[in-house]
Design an enzyme around this catalytic site. Structure first.
Site, mmCIF file in Angstrom:
data_model
loop_
_atom_site.group_PDB
_atom_site.id
_atom_site.type_symbol
_atom_site.label_atom_id
_atom_site.label_comp_id
_atom_site.label_asym_id
_atom_site.label_seq_id
_atom_site.Cartn_x
_atom_site.Cartn_y
_atom_site.Cartn_z
ATOM 1 N N GLY A 75 0.931 -1.456 0.425
ATOM 2 C CA GLY A 75 0.000 0.458 -0.205
ATOM 3 C C GLY A 75 1.245 1.421 0.251
ATOM 4 C CB ALA A 76 2.149 3.661 1.131
ATOM 5 C CG HIS A 101 2.846 0.430 -5.122
ATOM 6 N ND1 HIS A 101 3.406 1.647 -4.252
ATOM 7 C CD2 HIS A 101 3.518 -0.100 -4.757
ATOM 8 C CE1 HIS A 101 4.012 1.110 -3.876
ATOM 9 N NE2 HIS A 101 4.162 -0.179 -4.084
ATOM 10 C CD GLU A 153 14.098 -4.441 -13.664
ATOM 11 O OE1 GLU A 153 14.834 -3.406 -13.983
ATOM 12 O OE2 GLU A 153 14.357 -5.438 -14.890
ATOM 13 C CG ASP A 167 11.553 -3.759 -3.655
ATOM 14 O OD1 ASP A 167 12.673 -3.054 -2.117
ATOM 15 O OD2 ASP A 167 10.992 -2.951 -4.107
ATOM 16 N NE ARG A 187 10.228 1.095 4.742
ATOM 17 C CZ ARG A 187 9.879 -0.102 4.531
ATOM 18 N NH1 ARG A 187 11.070 -0.260 3.514
ATOM 19 N NH2 ARG A 187 9.968 -0.658 5.804
#
Ligand code: AMP
Length: 282
Positions: free
Chosen positions: A34-35, A40, A149, A151, A188
């Site tokens: 989420g967020a 995304h 990618e 992560d 974040r």
């Protein structure tokens, strides 16, 4: 009849996915915490290009956070997230309230690309990711799943796990979506204050310069040390790693060899926020 969009029950979710399967649809799955941001949504766009139905999940997975990390403060805005997913053309959101029963006792031990890099600093992390991804795969039973990618080590870890455990799911990677100054988008990033945000924008520039130096012939050790120095000079608190690894196995490389595709990966702390980034060394 209009199809329901938000599912909280695993039983209802499966019934819907099987109904789609019976009518010949293919399903692509995008797991998230989420967020949501455009990074995304780029995964949703890719999913739509590869399958006739797109399923996203939103779940802040407690097993990938260590004590003292930001599980309780992780940004949560499910209403807004669901609106964004609907607008992006997602067909269904799985929004489970909880994924672990009181007596949950099973773990997954991941090796290969999961070793080193992130694991050296967050030893709990990939076991938690592997567990939630496996559980979500079992709930959604997709034909394919898309991972960013951004992560990179996570993408390779999931690929390895799916292959090792014979899961019949194709894993697709999607390129990193960045802010205008090059900062890799991340949920974040909203923790950063104004000064932190300015400093954070330097990370991708330093990553790019380091990649260029290595491609121009500077040895990996010197280029990495220079990058670490530049990161601290830019105002970061500390550097976890600057490393070059094989694109597929993530084996660490001390020399760049022609014909062996490699990836440059960085993790650093900016005003208390941990940032990661990576790029191909082509
Ligand atoms: P998260 O919600 O942070 O767990 O991320 C969910 C998925 O979105 C993971 O596959 C991430 O790699 C991917 N993702 C996160 N940020 C980005 C980005 N900036 N560009 C592309 N994919 C991303």
């Amino acid at each position: 009849m209009r199809t329901k969009f938000i599912f909280t029950s695993n039983t209802d979710l499966r019934a819907q996915i099987w109904a789609w399967r019976r009518s010949g649809e293919t399903t692509a799955f995008v797991p998230t915490m989420g967020a949501l941001h455009p990074g995304h949504l780029s995964l949703i766009a890719k999913a739509k290009r590869h399958a006739s139905k797109v399923v996203a999940s939103i779940y802040v997975n407690e097993t990938q956070f260590a004590k003292g990390e930001d599980l309780n403060t992780y940004p949560r805005n499910h209403e807004q997230d669901c609106k964004m997913l609907k607008q992006a053309g997602c067909d269904l959101v799985y929004l489970p309230k909880s994924m672990y029963g009181d007596h949950h006792s099973t773990t997954i031990n991941v090796g290969g690309p999961a070793l080193g890099l992130e694991t050296a600093h967050r030893p709990h992390f990939f076991a938690g990711v592997a567990l939630i991804v496996t559980k979500l795969f079992n709930c959604v039973q997709p034909d394919m799943a898309i991972f960013g990618e951004k992560d990179y080590q996570q993408l390779l870890t999931i690929r390895r796990m799916v292959s090792d455990l014979d899961m019949p799911i194709q894993i697709l990677g999607a390129p990193i979506v960045r802010e205008l100054d090059g900062l890799a988008m991340s949920s974040r990033n909203q923790y950063l204050d104004e000064t932190g945000r300015m400093i954070a924008g330097q990370l991708n520039l330093i990553l790019g310069a380091c990649a260029k130096n290595i491609m121009d012939g500077t040895d990996i050790k010197t280029a990495s040390q220079n990058a670490q120095h530049d990161i601290i000079k830019a105002g970061f608190d500390s550097v976890d790693y600057v490393a070059v690894a094989d694109t597929k196995s993530l084996e660490l490389l001390s020399k760049k060899r022609k014909g062996r595709p490699a990836r440059l990966l960085i993790a650093a702390h900016c005003k208390g926020i941990r940032l990661i980034d990576n790029c191909a060394l082509n």
